[in-house]
Design a protein around this motif. Structure first.
Motif, short mmCIF file in Angstrom:
data_model
loop_
_atom_site.label_atom_id
_atom_site.label_comp_id
_atom_site.label_asym_id
_atom_site.label_seq_id
_atom_site.Cartn_x
_atom_site.Cartn_y
_atom_site.Cartn_z
N LEU A 36 0.83 -1.21 0.00
CA LEU A 36 0.00 0.00 0.00
C LEU A 36 0.86 1.26 0.00
O LEU A 36 0.56 2.22 -0.70
CB LEU A 36 -0.94 0.01 1.21
N GLU A 37 1.95 1.23 0.79
CA GLU A 37 2.85 2.39 0.81
C GLU A 37 3.49 2.61 -0.56
O GLU A 37 3.62 3.75 -1.01
CB GLU A 37 3.91 2.19 1.89
N ALA A 38 3.89 1.53 -1.22
CA ALA A 38 4.47 1.64 -2.56
C ALA A 38 3.45 2.17 -3.55
O ALA A 38 3.75 3.04 -4.38
CB ALA A 38 5.01 0.29 -3.02
N LEU A 39 2.22 1.68 -3.45
CA LEU A 39 1.15 2.12 -4.36
C LEU A 39 0.84 3.60 -4.15
O LEU A 39 0.57 4.32 -5.11
CB LEU A 39 -0.10 1.27 -4.14
N LYS A 40 0.90 4.05 -2.93
CA LYS A 40 0.65 5.47 -2.64
C LYS A 40 1.67 6.36 -3.36
O LYS A 40 1.33 7.45 -3.82
CB LYS A 40 0.72 5.70 -1.13
N GLN A 41 2.88 5.87 -3.51
CA GLN A 41 3.93 6.62 -4.21
C GLN A 41 3.81 6.55 -5.72
O GLN A 41 4.31 7.41 -6.43
CB GLN A 41 5.32 6.11 -3.79
#
Length: 92
Positions: A36-41
Motif C-alpha cells: 500500500l505504501e508503494a502504491l501510494k507513491q
C-alpha cells in the motif's frame, strides 16, 4: 486492472495504512502495508496493483482483519477480491 486505477485515492490508501498500522498488529499484514505504501507513491502502477492483489490473496484468515479495519479495501484491488474467478478461469 479493470479500471481499478480510476477508483484509487491517495487519501484512502493513506488512511488504510494508518488504520492497519494502528490496529492490525499481525506480522503477516505487514507485507500488505508495504504494498500500500508503494502504491501510494506510484498510484497508477498496474504491476503494483497486481502485487497488492497477490499479497491480499496470500493473507488467508487475516483478510478478515483487513476488512474489519478497512472495509473499503475491496475497492483497492481488482473486482475478484477473494480470487473465486481465478479457479473458474483455469477450469474453462
Amino acid at each position: 486492472m479493470k479500471n481499478v486505477t480510476d477508483k484509487l485515492d491517495i487519501a484512502d490508501i493513506d488512511n488504510a495504512i494508518q488504520v492497519l498500522n494502528k490496529y492490525a498488529k499481525e506480522a503477516s499484514i505487514k507485507p500488505l502495508i508495504l504494498k500500500l505504501e508503494a502504491l501510494k507513491q506510484d498510484l497508477y502502477n498496474e504491476s503494483l496493483l497486481e502485487e497488492l492483489a497477490d499479497t491480499w490473496r496470500n493473507l488467508g484468515i487475516f483478510q478478515g482483519a483487513v476488512l474489519t479495519y478497512v472495509p473499503y479495501f475491496y475497492t483497492l484491488i481488482p473486482d475478484d477480491i477473494f480470487g473465486d474467478n481465478k479457479s473458474k478461469e483455469v477450469n474453462d
